[in-house]
Design a protein around this motif. Structure first.
Motif, short mmCIF file in Angstrom:
data_model
loop_
_atom_site.label_atom_id
_atom_site.label_comp_id
_atom_site.label_asym_id
_atom_site.label_seq_id
_atom_site.Cartn_x
_atom_site.Cartn_y
_atom_site.Cartn_z
N GLY A 52 21.10 -18.80 -29.50
CA GLY A 52 20.07 -17.67 -28.91
C GLY A 52 18.94 -17.58 -29.69
N LYS A 53 18.62 -18.37 -30.48
CA LYS A 53 17.28 -18.50 -31.14
C LYS A 53 16.30 -19.61 -30.30
N SER A 54 15.33 -19.78 -30.66
CA SER A 54 14.44 -21.05 -29.81
C SER A 54 14.84 -22.12 -30.86
N PRO A 138 16.14 -10.75 -38.41
CA PRO A 138 15.01 -9.97 -37.94
C PRO A 138 14.32 -9.24 -38.89
N ALA A 139 15.02 -8.59 -40.07
CA ALA A 139 14.46 -7.69 -40.82
C ALA A 139 13.55 -8.52 -42.02
N TYR A 141 11.84 -11.28 -41.01
CA TYR A 141 10.95 -12.15 -40.02
C TYR A 141 9.43 -12.18 -40.56
N ARG A 144 8.57 -15.01 -42.96
CA ARG A 144 9.04 -16.47 -42.51
C ARG A 144 7.80 -17.67 -42.63
N LYS A 214 -6.12 -11.71 -36.97
CA LYS A 214 -5.80 -10.32 -36.05
C LYS A 214 -5.80 -9.31 -36.99
N ASP B 216 2.55 -9.62 -35.83
CA ASP B 216 3.70 -9.64 -35.09
C ASP B 216 4.03 -8.78 -34.01
N LEU B 219 2.84 -9.92 -30.82
CA LEU B 219 3.63 -10.85 -30.12
C LEU B 219 4.40 -10.55 -29.14
N SER B 223 7.54 -15.45 -28.92
CA SER B 223 8.92 -15.22 -29.83
C SER B 223 9.47 -14.19 -29.12
N LYS B 225 12.59 -13.46 -27.75
CA LYS B 225 13.93 -13.32 -28.27
C LYS B 225 13.87 -12.57 -29.81
N ILE B 226 12.98 -12.97 -30.63
CA ILE B 226 13.17 -12.75 -31.85
C ILE B 226 12.53 -11.18 -31.94
N LYS B 229 14.91 -8.84 -30.46
CA LYS B 229 15.98 -8.49 -31.53
C LYS B 229 15.46 -7.50 -32.55
N LYS B 230 14.33 -7.89 -32.95
CA LYS B 230 13.76 -6.81 -34.13
C LYS B 230 13.67 -5.42 -33.80
#
Lengths: 232, 232
Positions: A52-54, A138-139, A141, A144, A214, B216, B219, B223, B225-226, B229-230
């Motif tokens: 399910g992840k990349s 996700p919490a 993320y 990372r 950014k 993020d 984004l 990403s 998917k992530i 999910k988040k």
């Protein structure tokens, strides 16, 4: 009682004193099988858990969990039992006694290796698992790339120290150019932790630079002076 | 010729072999004066150059330039001349011979210290100057926290290794509890590079986390998917 003080062990340099040394009870194939079997099963389990992840995230989670567990379990064992493991029969002791053929600093309490491996085990180890977790949950993320950068620098530092101390000591702790002991154990298994962390450092730094640029666009209150200079 | 092989030097442990040792030609006050004079003048110059920046940025530039120059010049000298400096009369050699009273690993080619100090000199040194530059020059401003995090981790790693190897060896390289040699040279001058890098790591990580979370939010493509999910 003649010869009672003569230590019989297979390691270099020959004057290394290991009065407590006992040969391994399991075969070479058995010991390597347990280690690489564990690593292989772990990859399969991690690959399933992370579906399910990349692909990129899955590869990273595999790397950081595997790395973290090797640091905590294998290097943690060396950190705790370095002075006695040459006389022990546990699987972990036997792995180190086999690895000692490629680098005899790992069958005794070599100060520099004990200090470096203790940092690796108890700092890099948990940080690796935190990095994997921050890619998975996700919490977490947002953490990372910072975790990835931090732990990869620690890994690269430790491994650079590993190779450079052995180079400074003239590669005296194993038989140079031996295909299994020198090339596979000493060189190959360690060069991995030079190459992958280097890639991970560049990857994390690039992502953080991008995020910082950014975020800086929105900065106005706290760093007014610098931002205004930048815009001039 | 009796006694020709007896080495006379002031260092511990007493069996340390330094046949080339020559005592310092300048006084203690002279040597410390040159070092701390250089550091003091540098602070004044840096404080003037950085006027117009915020206090926080000015303090950081002072720290990273001072740190970087100490790494490159003083520790760079040890990295290059460790095996001969005990017999030399340059200011840098005399500084190390004086410091050797607090840690005799610095008057000869101790493998672990040479490897660690070489990383400190040739990696941490330039990285410190890059960090300072990224706080000073607006064009490099986006790199500041990544450089600060990277170099502070290297500094903390090196210094942790410094203290822990000496602890593992039973503090045998100086007279324990000596006010100048143990407390000032060995403990105080080094604990600085535990405390300040720790603060800098937390500061940089907090800023990068904040920037990452902000970035993020934007984004969406790579990403998905992530992020999706988040947001669930």
């Amino acid at each position: 009682m003649e010869g009672a003080n003569v230590t019989k062990h297979p390691y270099l340099p020959r004057d290394l004193k290991l009065p407590h040394y006992k040969p391994n009870i399991n075969s070479l194939g058995h010991i390597l099988g347990v280690f690489f079997g564990f690593v292989a099963v772990l990859q399969v389990v991690l690959w399933i858990i992370t579906r399910g992840k990349s692909i990129g995230v899955r590869v990273k989670i595999c790397w950081f969990v595997t790395s973290g567990l090797i640091h905590l379990i294998l290097e943690g064992y060396y950190s705790l039992y370095n002075s006695t493991l040459a006389g022990e029969d546990t699987y972990l002791a036997q792995m180190w006694k086999e690895y000692g053929n490629g680098d005899s600093r790992y069958v005794h309490d070599d100060t520099c290796m004990v200090a470096m491996e203790s940092i690796t085990a108890w700092v890099d180890g948990p940080l690796c698992l935190l990095t994997a977790a921050s890619f998975y949950f996700p919490a977490m993320y947002g953490f990372r790339h910072v975790f990835q950068l931090a732990v990869s620098i620690c890994q690269l530092y430790g491994d650079t120290l590993y190779f450079s101390t052995e180079w400074l000591e003239g590669f005296k702790h194993s038989e140079m150019w031996h295909p299994l002991h020198f090339w596979f154990y000493f060189f190959f298994l360690n060069i991995i932790w030079i190459i992958v962390p280097s890639i991970n450092i560049l990857d994390a730094a690039r992502n953080l630079w991008r995020a910082q640029y950014k975020a800086d666009d929105g900065l106005e209150v706290k760093s007014r002076k610098i931002v205004s200079k930048k815009r001039r």
